[in-house]
Design a protein around this motif. Sequence first.
Motif, PDB file in Angstrom:
ATOM      1  N   TYR A 171       7.559  45.258  28.735  1.00  0.00           N
ATOM      2  CA  TYR A 171       6.293  44.468  27.918  1.00  0.00           C
ATOM      3  C   TYR A 171       5.979  45.482  26.800  1.00  0.00           C
ATOM      4  O   TYR A 171       5.615  46.520  27.025  1.00  0.00           O
ATOM      5  N   ASN A 195       3.501  44.714  23.064  1.00  0.00           N
ATOM      6  CA  ASN A 195       2.834  43.914  21.966  1.00  0.00           C
ATOM      7  C   ASN A 195       2.993  44.422  20.613  1.00  0.00           C
ATOM      8  O   ASN A 195       2.130  45.557  20.339  1.00  0.00           O
ATOM      9  N   ILE A 244       4.282  39.500  21.423  1.00  0.00           N
ATOM     10  CA  ILE A 244       4.724  39.854  22.711  1.00  0.00           C
ATOM     11  C   ILE A 244       6.150  39.662  23.336  1.00  0.00           C
ATOM     12  O   ILE A 244       6.706  38.810  22.853  1.00  0.00           O
TER      13      ILE A 244
END
Length: 368
Positions: free
Chosen positions: A304, A306, A311
Amino acid sequence: MFDKPLLILFRRALPRTSSWCRSFAVKPSEHVPDGRPDSGGSPAGQSTSEKLIKVAIIGVPNAGKSTLINHLIDHRVCPTSMKVHTTRAVSKAIQSRSNSQIILFDTPGLVGEKEMKKHQLDAGFVSSCRHAVQNSHLIGVVHDVSNTWTRNALNPVLLEVLKAHASIPSFLILNKIDTLKSKRILLDIVKNVTNNRLESIKNYSIRKRKSTDKQEEVSRKAPEAEGWPHFSEIFMVSAMTGDGLKEIMSFVQSHAKTGPWEHLATEHTDQTPEELIVQSVRARLLDYLPQEIPYLLQTELEFYENIKGKIFASAVVTCPSERLERLVCGEANGKLRQITERVTSDLIETFAGPVSLTIATRIKGKEK
């Protein structure tokens, strides 16, 4: 005919003429007035005029709690699916508007021991719901009126929770009224699940009427123990169409008490982005895979990040066997692509921005 209080409830159930179109992707500042005191980012001690209200939204599985909450706060923070037990843990949905902050607890569906064993649910599944109730100012009970088998009585486990926390005011939300062809059915449900009593309306009573229709007469009968007579208000709504939701939020906001906010005005949930992604993948697996198969899968986030508002994420679904992995992937990975596209669309609504998601599969106990 029906007496005046019952007619008031009946009018609430009538559909509105105007269409309901709201976006989940609400900008964080839309519900915060420009004149709100600047706190420097601190949610507490901002202003003595601030108010807070916390509401535990409870009900049986598939009553529509998560869908309702998403629509109430105008933001998609609760993953939803057509199958039961999509919500496995309590989470907060937050809306800050005017000088009030509303916190709605999305809770797992209340079930008995038999259901817990069937779906391999641990004891914390129900206790987490009770904990949310204990930390709330109001209890909102969501009741599915579309289920002909259960709509004329409240679930015994739910009744136990209400009885154990009778000191906390509760209100009833009759959901999915758009599925009913006859409003008479709705009024019968009201009588049954409230034991013919409603505290917010003085001298509330149901006049007994003779009926030649034996089937109708039977449908109105329900044991006293299967209802709760202490609801302070009843709302008849459709979470899917939006009918009646404005009244719920007005009611909740009117019960807010003076106190410091627990979250920033820009926050919509207490869940992390990583948690939201995992839950969204799991919810769509429930929708796209048949029977009990999706409950046998494990989903986790591998990556993950950002980057400037976009994202990037990668999730992996662990399957217990090669056969189930083939069912998840489908022919030429077609089903997995469909699931990925649907989850990506959900997450774009949730984060109100671009999302790049990949979903991979692996077999339990085998290295990739």
